[in-house]
Scaffold this motif. Structure first.
Motif, PDB file in Angstrom:
ATOM      1  N   SER A 123      -4.437  18.163  30.025  1.00  0.00           N
ATOM      2  CA  SER A 123      -5.232  17.668  31.076  1.00  0.00           C
ATOM      3  C   SER A 123      -4.826  18.018  32.466  1.00  0.00           C
ATOM      4  O   SER A 123      -3.763  18.075  32.705  1.00  0.00           O
ATOM      5  CB  SER A 123      -5.273  15.972  31.034  1.00  0.00           C
ATOM      6  OG  SER A 123      -3.989  15.572  31.170  1.00  0.00           O
ATOM      7  N   GLY A 150      -4.896  10.469  30.943  1.00  0.00           N
ATOM      8  CA  GLY A 150      -4.980  11.596  30.384  1.00  0.00           C
ATOM      9  C   GLY A 150      -4.016  11.751  29.103  1.00  0.00           C
ATOM     10  O   GLY A 150      -4.188  12.210  28.086  1.00  0.00           O
ATOM     11  N   ASN A 198      -3.471   7.997  36.745  1.00  0.00           N
ATOM     12  CA  ASN A 198      -4.350   9.113  36.482  1.00  0.00           C
ATOM     13  C   ASN A 198      -3.598   9.900  35.086  1.00  0.00           C
ATOM     14  O   ASN A 198      -4.267  10.519  34.245  1.00  0.00           O
ATOM     15  CB  ASN A 198      -4.728  10.241  37.273  1.00  0.00           C
ATOM     16  CG  ASN A 198      -5.527   9.725  38.419  1.00  0.00           C
ATOM     17  OD1 ASN A 198      -6.566   8.580  38.116  1.00  0.00           O
ATOM     18  ND2 ASN A 198      -5.489  10.173  39.735  1.00  0.00           N
ATOM     19  N   TRP A 199      -2.316  10.325  35.180  1.00  0.00           N
ATOM     20  CA  TRP A 199      -1.451  10.844  34.296  1.00  0.00           C
ATOM     21  C   TRP A 199      -1.597  10.061  32.947  1.00  0.00           C
ATOM     22  O   TRP A 199      -1.706  10.615  31.965  1.00  0.00           O
ATOM     23  CB  TRP A 199      -0.125  10.846  34.695  1.00  0.00           C
ATOM     24  CG  TRP A 199       0.827  11.573  33.174  1.00  0.00           C
ATOM     25  CD1 TRP A 199       0.725  12.961  33.254  1.00  0.00           C
ATOM     26  CD2 TRP A 199       1.428  10.979  32.481  1.00  0.00           C
ATOM     27  NE1 TRP A 199       1.506  12.970  31.895  1.00  0.00           N
ATOM     28  CE2 TRP A 199       2.112  11.900  31.618  1.00  0.00           C
ATOM     29  CE3 TRP A 199       1.699   9.709  32.368  1.00  0.00           C
ATOM     30  CZ2 TRP A 199       2.785  11.438  30.685  1.00  0.00           C
ATOM     31  CZ3 TRP A 199       2.661   9.122  31.477  1.00  0.00           C
ATOM     32  CH2 TRP A 199       3.193  10.174  30.467  1.00  0.00           C
ATOM     33  N   ASP A 254      -5.125  10.061  26.103  1.00  0.00           N
ATOM     34  CA  ASP A 254      -6.006  10.727  25.364  1.00  0.00           C
ATOM     35  C   ASP A 254      -5.289  11.997  24.555  1.00  0.00           C
ATOM     36  O   ASP A 254      -5.677  12.537  23.480  1.00  0.00           O
ATOM     37  CB  ASP A 254      -7.228  11.450  26.025  1.00  0.00           C
ATOM     38  CG  ASP A 254      -7.962  10.420  26.672  1.00  0.00           C
ATOM     39  OD1 ASP A 254      -7.996   9.059  26.022  1.00  0.00           O
ATOM     40  OD2 ASP A 254      -8.667  10.313  27.618  1.00  0.00           O
ATOM     41  N   ASP A 255      -4.456  12.493  25.183  1.00  0.00           N
ATOM     42  CA  ASP A 255      -3.658  13.763  24.730  1.00  0.00           C
ATOM     43  C   ASP A 255      -2.867  13.325  23.386  1.00  0.00           C
ATOM     44  O   ASP A 255      -2.924  14.151  22.533  1.00  0.00           O
ATOM     45  CB  ASP A 255      -2.877  14.458  25.809  1.00  0.00           C
ATOM     46  CG  ASP A 255      -3.826  15.165  26.754  1.00  0.00           C
ATOM     47  OD1 ASP A 255      -4.784  15.312  26.593  1.00  0.00           O
ATOM     48  OD2 ASP A 255      -3.101  15.536  27.873  1.00  0.00           O
TER      49      ASP A 255
END
Length: 127
Positions: free
Chosen positions: A2, A29, A25-26, A32-33
């Motif tokens: 991402s 992402g 934000n990290w 999800d990763d």
């Protein structure tokens, strides 16, 4: 990977990365990763947390089964439908035993432990 994983974070105070907008934000992402088994930190694939997530999911499902919360034989439906190659039906049956929100919460718990490691790796790259 991402886009949030590639954004540099300079001069962070220790353990404050997740308090920043970029940190949040990290985190989104990275959760999800992790679920997709595509999380990398400092060019290294994260494997321990993927294994821990798989264990947490399996434990959650078997606990529900053992507690008698196997609605309509959902676990058997999952297994039968996977063996039959009908992943959509297997997915629907699995959702009777565990929700996406429950998996996201499990993954976030594991990813939070990696946040400072990730932030430190960004600092190391730019020193």
């Amino acid at each position: 990977m991402s886009a949030a994983l590639r954004q540099p974070m300079f001069h962070l105070q220790p353990d404050h990365f997740l308090e920043t907008t970029d940190g949040q934000n990290w985190l989104t992402g990275a959760v999800d990763d992790l679920i997709e088994d595509t999380l990398y930190i400092d060019s290294t694939r994260v494997v321990d947390q993927v294994s821990q997530l798989e264990d947490k999911i399996a434990t959650h499902v078997t606990d529900k089964y053992n507690e008698g919360h196997d609605y309509d034989g959902a676990l058997g439906q999952v297994l039968r439908n996977v063996l039959a190659g009908d992943i959509d039906k297997a997915n629907a049956a699995l959702r009777l035993l565990i929700t996406k929100d429950e998996v996201l919460a499990m993954a976030e718990e594991l990813v939070r432990q990696l946040a400072q490691v990730y932030a430190d790796s960004l600092e190391d790259d730019h020193e």
